[in-house]
Design a protein around this motif. Structure first.
Motif, PDB file in Angstrom:
ATOM      1  N   PHE A  62      42.183  58.210  66.679  1.00 17.15           N
ATOM      2  CA  PHE A  62      41.254  58.870  67.585  1.00 17.15           C
ATOM      3  C   PHE A  62      41.691  58.793  69.032  1.00 17.15           C
ATOM      4  O   PHE A  62      42.603  58.068  69.403  1.00 17.15           O
ATOM      5  N   GLU A 116      39.891  57.646  71.654  1.00 16.73           N
ATOM      6  CA  GLU A 116      39.424  56.542  72.483  1.00 16.73           C
ATOM      7  C   GLU A 116      39.769  55.185  71.891  1.00 16.73           C
ATOM      8  O   GLU A 116      38.984  54.607  71.143  1.00 16.73           O
ATOM      9  N   ALA A 128      29.975  42.192  72.329  1.00 17.74           N
ATOM     10  CA  ALA A 128      31.134  43.035  72.590  1.00 17.74           C
ATOM     11  C   ALA A 128      32.416  42.234  72.756  1.00 17.74           C
ATOM     12  O   ALA A 128      33.495  42.744  72.606  1.00 17.74           O
ATOM     13  N   MET A 171      45.178  50.690  66.253  1.00 13.48           N
ATOM     14  CA  MET A 171      44.602  51.813  65.506  1.00 13.48           C
ATOM     15  C   MET A 171      45.659  52.471  64.618  1.00 13.48           C
ATOM     16  O   MET A 171      45.405  52.828  63.482  1.00 13.48           O
ATOM     17  N   ASN A 196      27.804  42.688  64.619  1.00 18.39           N
ATOM     18  CA  ASN A 196      27.481  43.049  65.997  1.00 18.39           C
ATOM     19  C   ASN A 196      26.042  42.741  66.387  1.00 18.39           C
ATOM     20  O   ASN A 196      25.702  42.780  67.562  1.00 18.39           O
ATOM     21  N   THR A 255      37.180  52.148  72.286  1.00 21.25           N
ATOM     22  CA  THR A 255      35.925  51.987  71.543  1.00 21.25           C
ATOM     23  C   THR A 255      36.092  52.185  70.047  1.00 21.25           C
ATOM     24  O   THR A 255      35.131  52.076  69.308  1.00 21.25           O
ATOM     25  N   SER A 256      37.301  52.472  69.596  1.00 22.90           N
ATOM     26  CA  SER A 256      37.483  52.763  68.179  1.00 22.90           C
ATOM     27  C   SER A 256      37.704  51.514  67.331  1.00 22.90           C
ATOM     28  O   SER A 256      37.847  51.608  66.119  1.00 22.90           O
ATOM     29  N   LEU A 257      37.757  50.348  67.980  1.00 26.97           N
ATOM     30  CA  LEU A 257      37.891  49.105  67.217  1.00 26.97           C
ATOM     31  C   LEU A 257      36.578  48.334  67.305  1.00 26.97           C
ATOM     32  O   LEU A 257      35.884  48.384  68.319  1.00 26.97           O
ATOM     33  N   ASN A 258      36.264  47.619  66.242  1.00 23.83           N
ATOM     34  CA  ASN A 258      35.013  46.857  66.208  1.00 23.83           C
ATOM     35  C   ASN A 258      35.117  45.628  67.110  1.00 23.83           C
ATOM     36  O   ASN A 258      35.974  44.772  66.891  1.00 23.83           O
ATOM     37  N   PRO A 259      34.250  45.537  68.118  1.00 22.53           N
ATOM     38  CA  PRO A 259      34.358  44.432  69.069  1.00 22.53           C
ATOM     39  C   PRO A 259      34.074  43.058  68.458  1.00 22.53           C
ATOM     40  O   PRO A 259      34.432  42.043  69.045  1.00 22.53           O
ATOM     41  N   ALA A 268      35.544  55.613  63.112  1.00 24.52           N
ATOM     42  CA  ALA A 268      36.903  55.242  62.715  1.00 24.52           C
ATOM     43  C   ALA A 268      36.876  54.578  61.342  1.00 24.52           C
ATOM     44  O   ALA A 268      37.734  54.825  60.504  1.00 24.52           O
ATOM     45  N   ASP A 313      32.257  54.784  68.278  1.00 22.57           N
ATOM     46  CA  ASP A 313      33.519  55.290  67.735  1.00 22.57           C
ATOM     47  C   ASP A 313      34.055  54.449  66.590  1.00 22.57           C
ATOM     48  O   ASP A 313      34.657  54.971  65.664  1.00 22.57           O
ATOM     49  N   PHE A 314      33.841  53.133  66.664  1.00 24.73           N
ATOM     50  CA  PHE A 314      34.486  52.324  65.625  1.00 24.73           C
ATOM     51  C   PHE A 314      33.847  52.530  64.252  1.00 24.73           C
ATOM     52  O   PHE A 314      34.501  52.336  63.231  1.00 24.73           O
TER      53      PHE A 314
END
Lengths: 290, 335
Positions: B98, B100, A7, B166, A203, B103-107, A184, A180-181
């Motif tokens: 969106f 949120e 993460a 975003m 990930n 959480t809408s971006l890839n970690p 998105a 969510d991503f």
């Protein structure tokens, strides 16, 4: 979140991984041992005292001495030289087979987890069938069908490893795809392939690497086992498992022929396991945050 | 008459529950002109997000379907468009942001990588140029020290910054329509104001149209040109923003406006609307707002009223037996 220690992003993960890795002395010992083994294998042509397949009947079955540090086998071949050259086969078969199995298994696992439904049933069904077959038996079957040689041996081990990686890849994929991503990404117009390869794979990479290091140890062992029962690399090419088998003929009178390569297998497997344990601790978020 | 960029007609979307298919939005018709911001307003569960997902063709499948209706974008129907064609529109002509940002971006990817990806995916630019483009986009969404941010991972950024990222990603494809699904709901009020101002500026600068989904009437007043109030999957009232605030006709709109908390009033004067939106498998037969409505008459519980125009200009329509009829008979039109 706890399933995904990534993460924090790849770079930070690597930094944190090294930090926790440093805390664990055993993992460093594993790494050092492993590097030692690898350098032995790489340097074999220069550091081995004799040609590994050169027979010298006059000096057969001689115990350890100044000329032959680890003695000779029943053909009078120098055991140390054979172990050094054998390291190349054992380590490369172990590594390459796991990388192959990892590649195939990861692709299938992500596909099954992401697509779900019949993709999942089909892929994981086949994987379960493969997993139901004991590792050694699977190796036996593949080598029996394709014939015993280095390439087939590698394929055989890769086949037994792949289903494990499919499982490791599938489970986190299922939970990541609902994040969510990913949604998105879909709204950005990305194709499924791009989402799987570019967004889900990074990930789960950490977990795969850890599993990989643990499975290389197993692969080295499988290679030794298959060579031991004569389904590995053909003689006179030296492999550790093959050497143990050849030593069996004189196991009662001259046990060192089998014991020395056995010790090297032991050390290598131990090194990979220690390294893998250290890596596993290092990417475990519970340990990492402590 | 100005050109309509997006025409939604009789759109009906259903979801599958244990005991069958139930419509989450029904007979939805609205239009969006170029450079216009349409706010979709309503409380949770009234079908705002489903509308956006239906337009983007991003409904979860299986489990949902578009039963009827069309979504015409430049005259081309997006309903039933092949996935590949739809994909080339998403993220380029139609962008979505969106609720949120956390959480809408890839970690696992840097901010720069994620923006650049949209650029080379849709515009076919080289990766190097895409990174340069990402930098420009970060500047455009007013992220300070954009060049250093490019290599940051999402967890380095605050919620407001992530929402800006975003937005930058959504802008990467030069969208004609931006669908914003409660983009400020998860943010602090001060950050909300900044993000709203940014969206407003960008909309003007880039000549985009926007569909802005929110439940916050304060936000509506700030960003919208026109407002569509939704209730129970139906449009309750559509009007230009000034008309709606000055002259709310539908009892639900009125109640929504009354329920906005105000600083100059005591907290005990809050006027919540009693009850909840009925869930989609328990929708009443008549007007869906009837059971919560102070003004209901017998017919309300029997039959759904039509969306009828109540102004001379034809831009204010309402779906109500009581108020619709009153408004028309009084000739009450403030437009």
């Amino acid at each position: 979140m706890s399933l995904f220690p990534k993460a924090g992003g790849l770079r930070r993960t690597i930094r944190d991984t090294i930090r926790v890795f440093n805390r664990n002395k055993t993992s460093w010992a594993g790494l050092v041992l492993l590097l030692f083994m690898v350098s032995l294998a790489v340097l074999a042509p220069w550091i081995s005292p004799y040609d590994p397949i050169d027979q010298n009947i006059l000096e057969r079955l001689s115990p350890a001495s100044a000329e032959h540090l680890l003695g000779t086998d029943h053909f009078g071949r120098d055991i140390l030289s054979r172990i050094l050259w054998g390291a190349r086969i054992s380590l490369s078969v172990g590594t390459i087979s796991v990388l192959m199995g990892m590649a195939v298994g990861t692709v299938l696992g992500i596909l099954a987890g992401y697509k779900g439904k019949y993709w999942d049933y089909m892929i994981m069904g086949v994987m379960d069938v493969f997993m139901a077959i004991p590792t050694l038996l699977m190796g036996l079957m593949v080598v029996a069908v394709l014939g015993p040689n280095l390439v087939n041996l590698t394929i055989a081990i890769a086949l037994t490893v792949a289903p494990r990686f499919a499982r490791i890849a599938r489970a986190p994929t299922i939970s990541i795809k609902n994040r969510d991503f990913v949604e998105a990404g879909r709204a950005m117009g990305f194709s499924d392939l791009r989402i799987m390869a570019g967004h889900i794979f990074p990930n789960i990479l950490g977990e795969l690497i850890v599993m990989g290091s643990l499975w290389i140890a197993t692969a080295v062992r499988i290679e030794a086992s298959l060579s031991f029962i004569g389904l590995g690399v053909k003689p006179p090419t030296p492999t550790w498992g093959g050497m143990i088998r050849e030593g069996f003929q004189n196991i009662l009178s001259d046990p060192w022929i089998s014991i020395y390569p056995g010790i090297f297998i032991l050390i290598t497997v131990l090194a990979f396991n220690m390294l893998g344990d250290g890596l596993r601790d290092a990417i475990d978020p519970k340990l990492r945050n402590s | 008459m100005e050109e309509k960029l997006l025409v939604v007609e009789n759109l009906t979307t259903s979801f599958h529950l244990q005991n069958g298919w139930f419509s989450a939005i029904e007979d939805l018709s609205f239009t969006l002109s170029s450079n216009e911001t349409l706010a979709l307003v309503g409380e949770s569960g009234c079908g705002k997000s489903v509308t956006a997902y239906s337009i983007m063709n991003l409904l979860p499948k299986p489990g949902s379907r578009i039963d009827r209706g069309s979504v015409l974008f430049h005259g081309k129907d997006l309903v039933g468009l092949p996935e590949a064609e739809m994909r080339s529109l998403r993220g380029s002509k139609l962008a979505m942001i969106f609720q949120e940002p956390m959480t809408s971006l890839n970690p696992a990817l840097t901010v720069g990588q994620q923006i650049a990806e949209v650029l080379y995916y849709h515009n076919g630019t080289s990766k190097k140029e895409a990174l340069k483009g990402a930098l420009e986009l970060l500047d455009q969404v007013k992220i300070p020290a954009a060049a250093t941010r490019l290599n940051d991972y999402p967890h380095h950024l605050s919620g407001g910054m992530r929402q800006r990222v975003m937005i930058a990603m959504a802008l990467a494809g030069r969208p004609e329509i931006m669908l914003a699904d409660e983009p400020t709901t998860a943010l602090d009020v001060t950050i909300q104001a900044q993000v709203l101002a940014l969206l407003d500026d960008l909309k003007r600068e880039l000549k985009m149209s926007m569909i802005f989904i929110t439940h916050d009437m304060g936000v509506v007043a700030r960003v919208a040109d026109r407002v569509a109030v939704m209730y129970g999957g139906y449009l309750a009232e559509v009007a230009p923003v000034e008309n709606l605030f000055a002259n709310p006709v539908h009892p639900y709109t009125e109640a929504l406006l009354k329920s906005v908390p105000r600083l100059d009033r005591d907290i005990n004067d809050l006027n919540p609307i009693p009850g909840l939106v009925p869930s989609i498998d328990r929708m009443p037969k008549g007007c869906r707002f009837a059971e919560r409505c102070e003004h209901k008459i017998d017919v309300c519980e029997q039959q759904m009223p039509d969306l009828t125009s109540i102004s001379d200009a034809g831009n204010h329509s309402v779906r109500c037996w009581v108020r619709g009829a009153q408004a028309t008979s009084n000739g009450e039109s403030q437009a």
